[in-house]
Design a protein around this motif. Sequence first.
Motif, PDB file in Angstrom:
ATOM      1  N   GLN A  26       0.842  -1.203   0.000  1.00  0.00           N
ATOM      2  CA  GLN A  26       0.000   0.000   0.000  1.00  0.00           C
ATOM      3  C   GLN A  26       0.881   1.259   0.000  1.00  0.00           C
ATOM      4  O   GLN A  26       0.653   2.190  -0.758  1.00  0.00           O
ATOM      5  CB  GLN A  26      -0.921  -0.018   1.230  1.00  0.00           C
ATOM      6  N   ARG A  27       1.908   1.269   0.845  1.00  0.00           N
ATOM      7  CA  ARG A  27       2.814   2.428   0.920  1.00  0.00           C
ATOM      8  C   ARG A  27       3.584   2.603  -0.386  1.00  0.00           C
ATOM      9  O   ARG A  27       3.759   3.718  -0.863  1.00  0.00           O
ATOM     10  CB  ARG A  27       3.799   2.260   2.072  1.00  0.00           C
ATOM     11  N   ASP A  28       4.061   1.511  -0.934  1.00  0.00           N
ATOM     12  CA  ASP A  28       4.776   1.593  -2.204  1.00  0.00           C
ATOM     13  C   ASP A  28       3.873   2.136  -3.307  1.00  0.00           C
ATOM     14  O   ASP A  28       4.279   2.967  -4.119  1.00  0.00           O
ATOM     15  CB  ASP A  28       5.316   0.212  -2.611  1.00  0.00           C
ATOM     16  N   HIS A  29       2.651   1.650  -3.291  1.00  0.00           N
ATOM     17  CA  HIS A  29       1.676   2.097  -4.289  1.00  0.00           C
ATOM     18  C   HIS A  29       1.419   3.606  -4.151  1.00  0.00           C
ATOM     19  O   HIS A  29       1.398   4.351  -5.140  1.00  0.00           O
ATOM     20  CB  HIS A  29       0.378   1.294  -4.123  1.00  0.00           C
ATOM     21  N   GLU A  30       1.244   4.086  -2.925  1.00  0.00           N
ATOM     22  CA  GLU A  30       1.010   5.513  -2.675  1.00  0.00           C
ATOM     23  C   GLU A  30       2.246   6.335  -3.047  1.00  0.00           C
ATOM     24  O   GLU A  30       2.124   7.453  -3.590  1.00  0.00           O
ATOM     25  CB  GLU A  30       0.649   5.733  -1.207  1.00  0.00           C
ATOM     26  N   ALA A  31       3.428   5.805  -2.784  1.00  0.00           N
ATOM     27  CA  ALA A  31       4.663   6.517  -3.136  1.00  0.00           C
ATOM     28  C   ALA A  31       4.788   6.662  -4.653  1.00  0.00           C
ATOM     29  O   ALA A  31       5.180   7.720  -5.156  1.00  0.00           O
ATOM     30  CB  ALA A  31       5.878   5.784  -2.572  1.00  0.00           C
ATOM     31  N   VAL A  32       4.429   5.624  -5.374  1.00  0.00           N
ATOM     32  CA  VAL A  32       4.470   5.687  -6.845  1.00  0.00           C
ATOM     33  C   VAL A  32       3.467   6.713  -7.360  1.00  0.00           C
ATOM     34  O   VAL A  32       3.763   7.505  -8.262  1.00  0.00           O
ATOM     35  CB  VAL A  32       4.206   4.282  -7.457  1.00  0.00           C
ATOM     36  N   ILE A  33       2.287   6.722  -6.760  1.00  0.00           N
ATOM     37  CA  ILE A  33       1.251   7.692  -7.169  1.00  0.00           C
ATOM     38  C   ILE A  33       1.718   9.110  -6.880  1.00  0.00           C
ATOM     39  O   ILE A  33       1.566  10.020  -7.708  1.00  0.00           O
ATOM     40  CB  ILE A  33      -0.096   7.385  -6.467  1.00  0.00           C
ATOM     41  N   ARG A  34       2.310   9.354  -5.700  1.00  0.00           N
ATOM     42  CA  ARG A  34       2.822  10.685  -5.364  1.00  0.00           C
ATOM     43  C   ARG A  34       3.924  11.109  -6.332  1.00  0.00           C
ATOM     44  O   ARG A  34       3.979  12.246  -6.783  1.00  0.00           O
ATOM     45  CB  ARG A  34       3.348  10.716  -3.919  1.00  0.00           C
ATOM     46  N   ALA A  35       4.815  10.184  -6.657  1.00  0.00           N
ATOM     47  CA  ALA A  35       5.902  10.493  -7.592  1.00  0.00           C
ATOM     48  C   ALA A  35       5.338  10.834  -8.972  1.00  0.00           C
ATOM     49  O   ALA A  35       5.807  11.767  -9.631  1.00  0.00           O
ATOM     50  CB  ALA A  35       6.878   9.313  -7.685  1.00  0.00           C
ATOM     51  N   ALA A  36       4.311  10.106  -9.384  1.00  0.00           N
ATOM     52  CA  ALA A  36       3.694  10.384 -10.686  1.00  0.00           C
ATOM     53  C   ALA A  36       3.015  11.748 -10.671  1.00  0.00           C
ATOM     54  O   ALA A  36       3.112  12.512 -11.650  1.00  0.00           O
ATOM     55  CB  ALA A  36       2.697   9.290 -11.040  1.00  0.00           C
ATOM     56  N   ASP A  37       2.336  12.076  -9.573  1.00  0.00           N
ATOM     57  CA  ASP A  37       1.694  13.390  -9.464  1.00  0.00           C
ATOM     58  C   ASP A  37       2.735  14.509  -9.481  1.00  0.00           C
ATOM     59  O   ASP A  37       2.548  15.536 -10.150  1.00  0.00           O
ATOM     60  CB  ASP A  37       0.865  13.484  -8.171  1.00  0.00           C
ATOM     61  N   THR A  38       3.825  14.304  -8.767  1.00  0.00           N
ATOM     62  CA  THR A  38       4.894  15.307  -8.740  1.00  0.00           C
ATOM     63  C   THR A  38       5.495  15.489 -10.127  1.00  0.00           C
ATOM     64  O   THR A  38       5.723  16.622 -10.583  1.00  0.00           O
ATOM     65  CB  THR A  38       5.996  14.891  -7.744  1.00  0.00           C
ATOM     66  N   ALA A  39       5.720  14.373 -10.808  1.00  0.00           N
ATOM     67  CA  ALA A  39       6.282  14.448 -12.166  1.00  0.00           C
ATOM     68  C   ALA A  39       5.314  15.151 -13.112  1.00  0.00           C
ATOM     69  O   ALA A  39       5.725  15.943 -13.971  1.00  0.00           O
ATOM     70  CB  ALA A  39       6.601  13.048 -12.684  1.00  0.00           C
ATOM     71  N   GLU A  40       4.033  14.890 -12.939  1.00  0.00           N
ATOM     72  CA  GLU A  40       3.026  15.538 -13.804  1.00  0.00           C
ATOM     73  C   GLU A  40       2.978  17.041 -13.547  1.00  0.00           C
ATOM     74  O   GLU A  40       2.905  17.850 -14.489  1.00  0.00           O
ATOM     75  CB  GLU A  40       1.657  14.909 -13.553  1.00  0.00           C
ATOM     76  N   LYS A  41       3.044  17.439 -12.268  1.00  0.00           N
ATOM     77  CA  LYS A  41       3.046  18.870 -11.940  1.00  0.00           C
ATOM     78  C   LYS A  41       4.290  19.550 -12.509  1.00  0.00           C
ATOM     79  O   LYS A  41       4.215  20.647 -13.070  1.00  0.00           O
ATOM     80  CB  LYS A  41       2.989  19.079 -10.424  1.00  0.00           C
ATOM     81  N   ARG A  42       5.457  18.891 -12.374  1.00  0.00           N
ATOM     82  CA  ARG A  42       6.688  19.449 -12.909  1.00  0.00           C
ATOM     83  C   ARG A  42       6.605  19.566 -14.435  1.00  0.00           C
ATOM     84  O   ARG A  42       6.996  20.575 -15.016  1.00  0.00           O
ATOM     85  CB  ARG A  42       7.892  18.590 -12.509  1.00  0.00           C
ATOM     86  N   HIS A  43       6.032  18.562 -15.050  1.00  0.00           N
ATOM     87  CA  HIS A  43       5.871  18.585 -16.514  1.00  0.00           C
ATOM     88  C   HIS A  43       4.964  19.745 -16.931  1.00  0.00           C
ATOM     89  O   HIS A  43       5.262  20.456 -17.900  1.00  0.00           O
ATOM     90  CB  HIS A  43       5.288  17.256 -16.999  1.00  0.00           C
ATOM     91  N   THR A  44       3.888  19.971 -16.195  1.00  0.00           N
ATOM     92  CA  THR A  44       2.979  21.083 -16.499  1.00  0.00           C
ATOM     93  C   THR A  44       3.711  22.418 -16.382  1.00  0.00           C
ATOM     94  O   THR A  44       3.572  23.300 -17.242  1.00  0.00           O
ATOM     95  CB  THR A  44       1.770  21.062 -15.541  1.00  0.00           C
ATOM     96  N   LYS A  45       4.514  22.559 -15.331  1.00  0.00           N
ATOM     97  CA  LYS A  45       5.295  23.790 -15.163  1.00  0.00           C
ATOM     98  C   LYS A  45       6.305  23.954 -16.289  1.00  0.00           C
ATOM     99  O   LYS A  45       6.515  25.064 -16.793  1.00  0.00           O
ATOM    100  CB  LYS A  45       6.021  23.791 -13.817  1.00  0.00           C
ATOM    101  N   GLU A  46       6.942  22.866 -16.704  1.00  0.00           N
ATOM    102  CA  GLU A  46       7.910  22.939 -17.797  1.00  0.00           C
ATOM    103  C   GLU A  46       7.219  23.356 -19.099  1.00  0.00           C
ATOM    104  O   GLU A  46       7.765  24.161 -19.859  1.00  0.00           O
ATOM    105  CB  GLU A  46       8.603  21.584 -17.989  1.00  0.00           C
ATOM    106  N   ILE A  47       6.040  22.840 -19.344  1.00  0.00           N
ATOM    107  CA  ILE A  47       5.287  23.209 -20.549  1.00  0.00           C
ATOM    108  C   ILE A  47       4.944  24.697 -20.513  1.00  0.00           C
ATOM    109  O   ILE A  47       5.093  25.406 -21.514  1.00  0.00           O
ATOM    110  CB  ILE A  47       4.005  22.353 -20.677  1.00  0.00           C
ATOM    111  N   ARG A  48       4.505  25.183 -19.341  1.00  0.00           N
ATOM    112  CA  ARG A  48       4.208  26.615 -19.216  1.00  0.00           C
ATOM    113  C   ARG A  48       5.456  27.451 -19.455  1.00  0.00           C
ATOM    114  O   ARG A  48       5.421  28.483 -20.120  1.00  0.00           O
ATOM    115  CB  ARG A  48       3.631  26.924 -17.837  1.00  0.00           C
TER     116      ARG A  48
END
Length: 155
Positions: free
Chosen positions: A6-28
């Motif tokens: 469960q923790r590993d799964h949540e960590a992967v989801i958080r990392a994906a969300d962080t990467a998506e936010k960073r990608h959005t900022k990079e696109i902007r």
Amino acid sequence: MDVVDQRDHEAVIRAADTAEKRHTKEIRGMALQMQWMQARWEREASLRNDAAFAKKFLSLQLEIADACNKADLRILKGIHKQLGIKSPDSLLSSRKRGVSKKPPNNLKIFANVLRAVARMRISARNWGEQEKTRKKLVNAWEESQKREAELEVPM
């Protein structure tokens, strides 16, 4: 699913969300860079066009002045020939010192200077907005470089 999965799964989801936010900022950031580059290109193109126009205008003025001078010389030669006076070249060489000029039209010159100053101020103001964008881009780039340097840990 046990707790570790469960923790590993949540960590992967958080990392994906962080990467998506960073990608959005990079696109902007990239969009902002493209806007700045477009404004820079338009400014440089405008300056090139203005310089080309000024060059053509001055060239035309010189051609007109040259044509007028040649026409005046032809008229003067004809008059001198009719009157039987010395050639204009000999008259001009003897009177080079005492040539009086027509005073320039100061009002027209002043109006042209005012117009040029106004155009320069408008252009400077417009470019100032793009300069703010450039500074934001530089600051964002420097911050990303700092973040990358912090993430790189020597082993």
